[in-house]
Design an enzyme around this catalytic site. Structure first.
Site, PDB file in Angstrom:
ATOM      1  N   LYS A 192       0.861  -1.184   0.000  1.00 41.85           N
ATOM      2  CA  LYS A 192       0.000   0.000   0.000  1.00 41.85           C
ATOM      3  C   LYS A 192       0.895   1.231   0.000  1.00 41.85           C
ATOM      4  O   LYS A 192       1.673   1.453   0.930  1.00 41.85           O
ATOM      5  CB  LYS A 192      -0.903  -0.008   1.227  1.00 41.85           C
ATOM      6  CG  LYS A 192      -1.773   1.238   1.318  1.00 41.85           C
ATOM      7  CD  LYS A 192      -2.797   1.164   2.425  1.00 41.85           C
ATOM      8  CE  LYS A 192      -3.577   2.455   2.504  1.00 41.85           C
ATOM      9  NZ  LYS A 192      -4.592   2.432   3.559  1.00 41.85           N
ATOM     10  N   LYS A 245      -2.043  -1.537  -3.938  1.00 41.98           N
ATOM     11  CA  LYS A 245      -2.934  -0.378  -3.912  1.00 41.98           C
ATOM     12  C   LYS A 245      -2.148   0.907  -3.973  1.00 41.98           C
ATOM     13  O   LYS A 245      -1.164   1.019  -3.237  1.00 41.98           O
ATOM     14  CB  LYS A 245      -3.743  -0.436  -2.608  1.00 41.98           C
ATOM     15  CG  LYS A 245      -4.600   0.761  -2.335  1.00 41.98           C
ATOM     16  CD  LYS A 245      -5.214   0.663  -0.970  1.00 41.98           C
ATOM     17  CE  LYS A 245      -5.984   1.955  -0.728  1.00 41.98           C
ATOM     18  NZ  LYS A 245      -6.294   2.146   0.658  1.00 41.98           N
TER      19      LYS A 245
END
Ligand code: PBG
Length: 321
Positions: A192, A245
């Site tokens: 992330k 992400k």
């Protein structure tokens, strides 16, 4: 000329026969935002076409999910109060805990994933417990475990830690097992990145940090190999699914993770990706449907087995025609 690539592009029949990547409603997960209160279905200004739902109107979106044959949702909660240690995040009657129970009541077949993080629940907006202005990793782990266990208790099928604290997957796995939830799976937000693409979400979830940024825990967008290290750590700790992400600016990372693991790979096409398309479509600059399908296809082609997208219902309907 012996070779002519255009022979295989002559008409839709042959194009379909040789197509390498196809999308299915089975690929998608829809993020849903739940709020306290009654009779609320309020459009989120930063995410046009997405809404805040109170529990009594949650069935409206769940029915849409079911009708579109989308299999899963991921829940984000906006609590009634926030404090230093995100108490509403692990409260038995917290908004997400209530929403999980409600969804299972509406349709027990919908796969329910919960986002496990603290930023929506802390008054300072950081993803963990503070020590001065620093997010204390190990102290945060205890709280993440409480959140994850409370979600499982409410009936969540899968928990998805998005905080980026070190060691959280292992801690959460152990906490789930100790509390009798050995079949609740973990989808870790492994790679992330610290991204400006989360901007519209932070408005939707009221979760922007009140000071500083998330650079001491989320990854540097410049790094590729580090994503593999994060993925490896999460897998050692028991992650069932790993996530990259955002998606669009990180297609190389999705491919890298896919080629270096044997677990399912998820990609989160985040709020900024959605909002940019919506804005460009509204301005008449692009063909929304074609752009959405091309984006989702490219995320899948990069290696994503699961795509979390605000376009889940939209795309599932287009695919089924
Ligand atoms: C919580 C969380 C965020 C997103 C998912 N979980 C925000 C953040 O890290 O700041 C972003 C999702 C999106 O932008 O669509 N930590």
């Amino acid at each position: 000329m012996i070779n002519r690539g255009r022979r295989l592009r002559r008409d839709e029949n042959i194009r379909a026969l040789v197509r390498e990547t196809t999308l299915s409603p089975d690929d998608f997960i829809l993020p849903i935002f739940v709020v306290e209160g009654e009779n609320i279905k309020r459009e989120i200004s930063s995410l046009p076409g997405c809404y805040h739902y109170s529990l009594d109107r949650l069935h409206e979106i769940i029915e849409e999910v079911r009708d579109a044959k989308v299999r899963g949702v991921i829940l984000f909660g906006i609590p009634k109060t926030k404090d230093c240690c995100g108490s509403e995040g692990f409260a038995k009657d917290g908004i997400v805990q209530k929403a999980v129970r409600k969804i299972k009541e509406i349709d027990s077949n919908i796969f329910v994933i919960t986002d496990v993080c603290m930023c929506e629940y802390t008054d300072h907006g950081h993803c963990g417990i503070l020590d001065g202005e620093y997010v204390d990793n190990d102290k945060t782990l205890e709280y993440l475990c409480k959140i994850a266990v409370s979600h499982a208790e409410a009936g969540a099928d899968m928990v998805a830690p998005s905080d980026m604290m070190d060691g959280r997957v292992g801690y959460i796995r152990e906490a789930l097992d100790d509390n009798g939830y050995k079949n609740v799976s973990i989808m870790s937000y492994s790679a992330k990145y610290c991204s400006a693409f989360y901007g519209p979400f932070r408005e939707a979830a009221d979760s922007a940090p009140k000071f500083g940024d998330r650079k001491t825990y989320q990854m540097d967008p410049a790094n590729r190999r580090e994503a593999l290290k994060e993925v490896e750590m999460d897998l050692e700790e028991g992650a069932d699914i790993v996530m990259v992400k955002p998606a669009l600016s990180y297609l190389d990372i999705i491919r890298e993770v896919k080629d270096n693991t044997i677990v399912p790979v998820a990609a989160y096409s985040v709020s900024g990706e959605y909002a940019m398309v919506k804005a460009a479509a509204k301005a008449g600059l692009i063909d929304e449907e074609r752009i959405v399908m091309e984006m989702l296809t490219s995320i899948k082609r990069a290696g994503a087995d699961i795509i979390i997208t605000y376009y889940a219902i939209y795309a599932a309907k287009k695919i089924r025609g």
